[in-house]
Scaffold this active site. Sequence first.
Site, mmCIF file in Angstrom:
data_model
loop_
_atom_site.group_PDB
_atom_site.id
_atom_site.type_symbol
_atom_site.label_atom_id
_atom_site.label_comp_id
_atom_site.label_asym_id
_atom_site.label_seq_id
_atom_site.Cartn_x
_atom_site.Cartn_y
_atom_site.Cartn_z
ATOM 1 N N GLU A 1 -18.797 -24.552 -24.114
ATOM 2 C CA GLU A 1 -17.866 -24.220 -25.519
ATOM 3 C C GLU A 1 -17.279 -25.590 -25.826
ATOM 4 O O GLU A 1 -16.565 -26.041 -25.146
ATOM 5 C CB GLU A 1 -16.998 -23.286 -24.866
ATOM 6 C CG GLU A 1 -15.882 -22.833 -26.103
ATOM 7 C CD GLU A 1 -14.625 -22.204 -25.308
ATOM 8 O OE1 GLU A 1 -14.694 -21.604 -24.420
ATOM 9 O OE2 GLU A 1 -13.659 -22.339 -26.240
ATOM 10 N N ARG B 1 -3.782 -29.503 -20.133
ATOM 11 C CA ARG B 1 -4.063 -28.197 -19.694
ATOM 12 C C ARG B 1 -4.243 -28.201 -18.188
ATOM 13 O O ARG B 1 -4.675 -29.076 -17.549
ATOM 14 C CB ARG B 1 -5.205 -27.524 -20.119
ATOM 15 C CG ARG B 1 -5.255 -27.349 -21.737
ATOM 16 C CD ARG B 1 -6.499 -26.738 -22.030
ATOM 17 N NE ARG B 1 -6.521 -26.918 -23.628
ATOM 18 C CZ ARG B 1 -7.198 -26.170 -24.433
ATOM 19 N NH1 ARG B 1 -8.101 -25.588 -23.963
ATOM 20 N NH2 ARG B 1 -7.002 -26.132 -25.729
ATOM 21 N N ARG C 1 -17.130 -32.127 -23.574
ATOM 22 C CA ARG C 1 -18.241 -31.594 -23.629
ATOM 23 C C ARG C 1 -19.270 -32.156 -24.520
ATOM 24 O O ARG C 1 -20.503 -32.087 -24.279
ATOM 25 C CB ARG C 1 -18.123 -30.183 -23.842
ATOM 26 C CG ARG C 1 -17.579 -29.600 -22.423
ATOM 27 C CD ARG C 1 -16.972 -28.126 -22.614
ATOM 28 N NE ARG C 1 -15.863 -27.636 -21.442
ATOM 29 C CZ ARG C 1 -15.439 -26.538 -21.523
ATOM 30 N NH1 ARG C 1 -15.739 -25.679 -22.713
ATOM 31 N NH2 ARG C 1 -14.569 -25.963 -20.452
ATOM 32 N N ARG D 1 -14.426 -29.566 -17.241
ATOM 33 C CA ARG D 1 -13.115 -29.196 -17.393
ATOM 34 C C ARG D 1 -12.220 -30.042 -16.754
ATOM 35 O O ARG D 1 -12.079 -30.269 -15.538
ATOM 36 C CB ARG D 1 -13.054 -27.592 -16.512
ATOM 37 C CG ARG D 1 -11.900 -26.892 -16.559
ATOM 38 C CD ARG D 1 -11.919 -25.568 -15.875
ATOM 39 N NE ARG D 1 -12.786 -24.727 -16.474
ATOM 40 C CZ ARG D 1 -12.748 -23.856 -17.573
ATOM 41 N NH1 ARG D 1 -11.386 -23.951 -18.173
ATOM 42 N NH2 ARG D 1 -13.758 -23.147 -18.005
ATOM 43 N N SER E 1 -13.656 -23.471 -30.658
ATOM 44 C CA SER E 1 -13.448 -21.932 -30.597
ATOM 45 C C SER E 1 -12.654 -21.732 -31.995
ATOM 46 O O SER E 1 -11.666 -22.378 -32.160
ATOM 47 C CB SER E 1 -12.356 -21.644 -29.598
ATOM 48 O OG SER E 1 -12.464 -20.281 -29.314
#
Length: 424
Positions: free
Chosen positions: A350, A263, A392, A278, A353
């Site tokens: 997070e 990403r 994470r 991130r 998802s």
Amino acid sequence: MHDLRMVREHIDALRAGMRRRGALDALSPTIDRAALLDKTRRDTIQAVEERKAARNGVTQQVGQRKRAGESAEDLQQRSRELGDEIARLDRELAQTESELGAILLELPNVTLDQVPVGGEESNAVVRTWGTPREGARAQPHWEIGTRLGLIDFERGAKISGSGFIVFRREGARLVRSLMNLMLDVHARDHGYEEIWVPVVVNRASMIGTGQLPKFEEDMYALKDEDAFLIPTAEVPLTNLYRDEILPESELPKALTAYSPCFRREAGAAGKDTRGLLRVHEFDKVELVRYVTPDTSGEQLELLTAHAERILQLLELPYRVVRLAAGDTGFASAHTYDLEVYAPGVGKWLEVSSCSNFTDFQARRANIRYKPADGGKPRFVHTLNGSGLAFPRIIASILEHHQQEDGSVRVPAALSTYLGAERLS
RNA sequence: GGACAGGUGGCCGAGUGGUUGAAGGCACCGGUCUCGAAAACCGGCAUACCGGUGAACCCGGUAUCGAGAGUUCGAAUCUCUCCCUGUCCGCCA
């Protein structure tokens, strides 16, 4: 992608859906434009098909005359004239359909009824598991990881750039252990078929799951080919059955795959960038389900439970958050985020998802099923969820399971893979 | 990367410019026959879009023979580009 009928017959529902996302003001002119284009399209189709029918008739007469040895120059002239009109109308039609198609590809999915209206502030915690430990003296994971020699941030930045991580020693082994644990649990206990996928996919696949055309700047694109690095294994897994018709007996179909995820995070600079929070390349095990439309609601609960199971095995406190419409992803109709607590950074992170895309992706990717009762093929509903994203999780393991002596306890489910009960 | 050979309906497979949406076979569905089954025989069997009242059924039309563009009165059939598959050669983890 929405059905054209949505624009034609249920435009109020479409508007209401955009309003719940807080996107109606921005999209209202687009929807009006779509309605206009739909009308134009149908008028043009009628005009062009009328002429094509006429030409087909004329052309057949030409054949008859030629066989009879007669001249057909007058009919040929007529056919040429019709041909010119057809070419002109076809061009208009192509232009209309191109613009209409582009609009349909850029309208987000309509969220389901149970999704709260509003933005991020309206997200709702639906349940929690475990107890977050007090973070007063908790070290952040980047300090623990560096101190224990598990993570080499500097050299990751040197060889690739900021946001690229090098894991070393037990850190590297931890990554591999997480992959094995997650794949084993999902494949063995949860009934998913284990898949190994390419991380390079073509444009059609990226459109199928909804990354393109709207989010191209977030993707890593290859230089000499019209291909991209996947941002998630959702892309290859959901496109696996693109342009196919599955027998209903194969549903629900459940697939799981590990993959690295790429990403660019364009526009996210400076936001949660510390440590592993991130990054541009990370690892993840993904869950994807193809289901019949009437079951997708309950299937989302099931898939979410599968992802939660991993957090329970890792003994990490987490909460399940139902995203409000404005925070729900472009292609999703209903999303649960799983957030794990990281006492070192003092935040809920997070790590998964889980979404029900209803028929939104299935329309784009043209994935259908043949009903068991013999009816016409219908679009499936697709779902997916991380099960889970590694960085994470690693951050949370390091922070939540850190001990007074500076070491990190390894949860039992993981230690059998890691071959150690303690990182020190 | 180079050289050939191919891409036709769920599958196999005819078809090289004019009722070919597409022969034939297989598979599948219905029927006849049978106590039942098999065999045999008869019939059916693509999708999308537009319109006929926005349902169902039905009717009319258009498009679809890997994709796109072109030639032609007319293209599955001719030309060009691209994609994919197979075989051989080269290279390579």
